[in-house]
Design an enzyme around this catalytic site. Structure first.
Site, PDB file in Angstrom:
ATOM      1  N   LEU A  56       0.798  -1.220   0.000  1.00  0.00           N
ATOM      2  CA  LEU A  56       0.000   0.000   0.000  1.00  0.00           C
ATOM      3  C   LEU A  56       0.837   1.279   0.000  1.00  0.00           C
ATOM      4  CD1 LEU A  56      -2.828  -1.089   2.449  1.00  0.00           C
ATOM      5  CD2 LEU A  56      -2.726  -1.299  -0.039  1.00  0.00           C
ATOM      6  N   CYS A  57       2.141   1.144  -0.211  1.00  0.00           N
ATOM      7  CA  CYS A  57       3.001   2.325  -0.303  1.00  0.00           C
ATOM      8  C   CYS A  57       2.889   2.957  -1.684  1.00  0.00           C
ATOM      9  CB  CYS A  57       4.460   1.944  -0.035  1.00  0.00           C
ATOM     10  SG  CYS A  57       4.835   1.668   1.689  1.00  0.00           S
ATOM     11  N   HIS A  58       2.994   4.280  -1.732  1.00  0.00           N
ATOM     12  CA  HIS A  58       2.978   4.993  -3.003  1.00  0.00           C
ATOM     13  C   HIS A  58       4.380   4.995  -3.617  1.00  0.00           C
ATOM     14  CE1 HIS A  58      -0.579   6.604  -0.952  1.00  0.00           C
ATOM     15  NE2 HIS A  58      -1.056   6.895  -2.147  1.00  0.00           N
TER      16      HIS A  58
ATOM     17  N   MET B 189       8.795   4.646   5.185  1.00  0.00           N
ATOM     18  CA  MET B 189       8.942   3.250   4.769  1.00  0.00           C
ATOM     19  C   MET B 189      10.163   3.051   3.884  1.00  0.00           C
ATOM     20  SD  MET B 189       6.725   1.648   6.419  1.00  0.00           S
ATOM     21  CE  MET B 189       7.241   0.108   5.687  1.00  0.00           C
ATOM     22  N   GLU B 190      10.517   4.065   3.102  1.00  0.00           N
ATOM     23  CA  GLU B 190      11.711   3.952   2.266  1.00  0.00           C
ATOM     24  C   GLU B 190      12.972   3.875   3.124  1.00  0.00           C
ATOM     25  OE1 GLU B 190       8.496   4.846  -0.320  1.00  0.00           O
ATOM     26  OE2 GLU B 190       9.062   5.747   1.600  1.00  0.00           O
TER      27      GLU B 190
ATOM     28  N   ASP C  24      23.877 -11.905   4.476  1.00  0.00           N
ATOM     29  CA  ASP C  24      24.279 -12.724   3.341  1.00  0.00           C
ATOM     30  C   ASP C  24      25.796 -12.679   3.137  1.00  0.00           C
ATOM     31  OD1 ASP C  24      23.805 -14.294   0.887  1.00  0.00           O
ATOM     32  OD2 ASP C  24      24.451 -12.466  -0.131  1.00  0.00           O
TER      33      ASP C  24
END
Length: 336
Positions: A81-83, A117-118, A132
């Protein structure tokens, strides 16, 4: 990312409770900046290899930085739901500590919705890439403490995790969420974890805590190599108290003090010294214990020696003192 709704409800749910993407078309275009951090826990020798760029997969930090930047760019593809946002910039930086790597990401955009969120995605992807890159040397590494620390821009202005912003919660976040009267016990013993000997120290500590009104979540027995991730996961469960036993000596495999210092944000050196002093009175070799004590995000952490006598001495020091420390950390005491 989706904007914060002005209503007290969740902005990503419609009137029927179904997930939706928030309409931001009517919002003003402003400069928005967000900073997030995280911590990757590993062994001190692995940190040394990263610092010297001497791991089989070279350029560890450069690779993790590029992965974090790439993850930030693709946040809208990963979080439904992020733009999609046109990022003005994204930076990913690392700080090497004794047994952890602190990741910091700052994202900036000029648009109608924020970039929290980014920034968080950049930290998470960079941390996964660190794992990793180092997993051949330490498969037990842990990515933890991923959090937003600051955001600016938009209707609500500046928010900071330390409480300076208008949206910050009033209580100190360091202690919010700790579960009162709960405890956990960690036993660091390679031979015990392998089944070569029965452990009695862990149950003894658990019984001591229970007798003083603490609900013990678990007694976790791990080998010395895994004490760091085990302690980090116990802290994440937010008990009021964690007492460990074992791994405090000077053997090459003794790693409990380093694991504790990686999660402790305030040391309590007087407790550790009192435990050592009591032990030395009976056994001179107790001076070799490197045990530490402190507060980890509101949880009181004490590391005791692995011997039965060392545990007995440590609990004798904590008797009557632990209750006072827990109360002070929770804000219920003011004595120095």
């Amino acid at each position: 990312m989706g904007a914060v709704n002005d209503s007290p409800g969740l902005s990503h749910l419609d009137a029927d409770g179904r997930a939706r993407m928030v309409d931001i078309g009517g919002k003003p275009v402003t400069v928005r900046v967000a900073t997030a951090t995280g911590r990757y826990l590993t062994r001190p020798d692995v940190i040394a290899l990263v610092r010297a760029d001497d791991l089989p997969k070279a350029d560890v930090l450069t690779t993790a930085r590029l992965a974090g930047i790439g993850g930030a760019k693709r946040t809208s593809e990963l979080v439904p739901l992020c733009h999609p946002l046109p990022l003005d910039s994204i930076s990913v930086d690392f700080a090497l500590e004794h047994s952890s790597i602190v990741i910091t990401a700052t994202a900036r955009t000029t648009g109608r919705t924020g970039v929290e969120m980014e920034a968080l995605t950049a930290v998470a992807v960079a941390g996964l890439t660190l794992h990793d890159m180092v997993k051949a040397a330490d498969p037990s590494g842990v990515l933890t403490e991923v959090m937003l620390v600051e955001k600016t821009g938009g209707k609500h202005g500046t928010w900071t995790r330390d409480g300076a912003g208008a949206e910050a919660p009033a209580p100190a976040p360091a202690v919010v969420g700790v579960r009162p009267r709960t405890a956990a016990v960690l036993v660091a013993s390679t031979s015990g974890a392998a089944g070569a000997r029965a452990d009695t120290t862990g149950p003894a500590i658990a019984d001591w805590l229970a007798a003083r009104g603490f609900a013990v979540d678990e007694v976790r027995l791990v080998d010395d190599a895994h004490v760091g991730p085990a302690l980090a996961s116990l802290v994440a469960a937010r008990p009021a108290v964690i007492i460990s036993t074992g791994g405090t000596g000077v053997s090459p495999t003794d790693r409990t003090p380093e694991a504790a210092l990686a999660v402790i944000d305030r040391e309590l050196p007087g407790i550790a010294e009192a435990i050592r002093s009591r032990g030395v009175a009976a056994t001179p070799t107790a001076a070799l214990s490197r045990g530490v004590a402190g507060v980890a995000n509101g949880t009181v952490v004490v590391t005791l020696p692995g011997s039965t006598g060392g545990v007995r001495d440590g609990l004798a020091v904590l008797d009557g003192l632990l209750e006072h420390v827990v109360a002070q950390v929770a804000g219920g005491g003011t004595h120095d």
